[in-house]
Design an enzyme around this catalytic site. Structure first.
Site, PDB file in Angstrom:
ATOM      1  N   HIS A 126      38.710  -9.180 -37.484  1.00 41.91           N
ATOM      2  CA  HIS A 126      38.560 -10.022 -36.297  1.00 41.91           C
ATOM      3  C   HIS A 126      37.321 -10.893 -36.395  1.00 41.91           C
ATOM      4  O   HIS A 126      36.400 -10.589 -37.141  1.00 41.91           O
ATOM      5  CB  HIS A 126      38.504  -9.178 -35.023  1.00 41.91           C
ATOM      6  N   HIS A 167      34.621 -13.158 -33.761  1.00 41.14           N
ATOM      7  CA  HIS A 167      34.214 -13.459 -32.377  1.00 41.14           C
ATOM      8  C   HIS A 167      33.895 -14.943 -32.261  1.00 41.14           C
ATOM      9  O   HIS A 167      33.178 -15.473 -33.114  1.00 41.14           O
ATOM     10  CB  HIS A 167      32.918 -12.726 -32.017  1.00 41.14           C
TER      11      HIS A 167
END
Ligand SMILES: [Zn+2]
Length: 275
Positions: free
Chosen positions: A237, A239
């Site tokens: 992932h 951010h």
């Protein structure tokens, strides 16, 4: 007492292994476990997480805690282990290792020994109906009980999230612990451990770009930072965090390290060589 044998690597004990153990205990108390040597385990599985001693200790602890029982654990260097020399009443296997059990009996037949009764356990499936395996656990895709990682759950909709945008491969949603309004996480829908593991990383970053531009516009800021960590949740992932005036945003990576020039050269050499 019936003599029961089963074998495996048992790198990270999971629900699938427990099904084998439960069956073995049900069949008879005299249990022998053939535990693969580190070399044999690597030949079969590639990478392993725990060495032989640690795997043995984990098994002993497990049996002692669950059944107050000591089991005989023997090191095996091939699929046969003690099944060729000794007699057993039952051989407990999973669907995955059923083929090996057939080979064992064939070998016994050649030696003029009677077959061991094979007891096959159904593969234990994870939440996504795929088999539970050590590889998947090590990769953070599932836990040892077969529960999916939290981001995989969001992809499947079993955990709700404020979704921003998605396509076939990727999903952007608001972080539930936002550092600023608009703090967004971007993930591939397929589980990968690191962003660098995504085979289509180029497309991933194009998706990130599209969302970052939208955040800039929507939150009226020119300052959208991106962070790639990967330690918090083991699903690749990134951010995107819009910065706002006086938002007191700070993060604290580990302190700066002193590294000598020589060491720097050595590190440079190593990485260059690996490219
Ligand atoms: Zn995942």
């Amino acid at each position: 007492m019936k003599k029961v044998i089963l074998g495996g690597t048992f790198d990270i004990l999971h629900k699938g292994h427990q099904a084998l153990f439960n069956k073995a205990m049900e069949l008879g108390g005299d249990l022998t476990i053939g535990l693969t040597s580190d070399q044999f385990a690597r030949e079969m599985k590639g990478e392993i997480f725990h060495n032989f001693e640690k795997r043995k200790e984990n098994l002993e602890t497990f049996f002692f805690q669950k059944w107050k029982k000591e089991v005989e654990i023997v090191k095996i260097e091939d699929i046969f282990g003690p099944t060729i020399k000794e007699d057993f009443d039952y051989l407990v296997v999973s669907e995955e290792t059923f083929g090996n059990a057939l080979k064992i009996n064939k070998e016994r037949e050649k030696l003029g020994k009677k077959k061991i009764e094979i007891v096959k356990i159904k593969m234990v499936l994870a939440e996504d109906k795929k088999p539970i395996s050590c590889t998947r656990i090590r990769n953070g895709e599932i836990d040892s009980e077969g529960n999916l990682c939290v981001f995989c759950k969001i992809v499947r909709g079993t955990i709700k999230a404020f979704k921003i945008f998605e396509d076939e491969k990727f999903l952007a949603f608001l972080d539930k612990n936002p550092r600023n309004p608009g703090h967004t996480l971007i993930i591939p829908k397929e589980h990968f451990r690191w962003v660098w593991d995504i085979p289509y990383a180029g497309q991933y970053f194009e998706f990130v770009q599209r969302v970052a531009k939208a955040i800039k516009k929507a939150l009226k800021t020119n300052w959208v930072i991106s962070l790639v960590l990967g330690d918090e949740i083991w699903h690749a992932h990134l951010h995107l965090i819009p910065r706002l005036p006086n938002d007191k945003f700070y993060y604290s990576p580990p302190p700066v390290k002193k590294i000598s020039e020589e060491e720097m050269k050595e590190i440079q050499r190593k990485i260059k060589k690996a490219l």
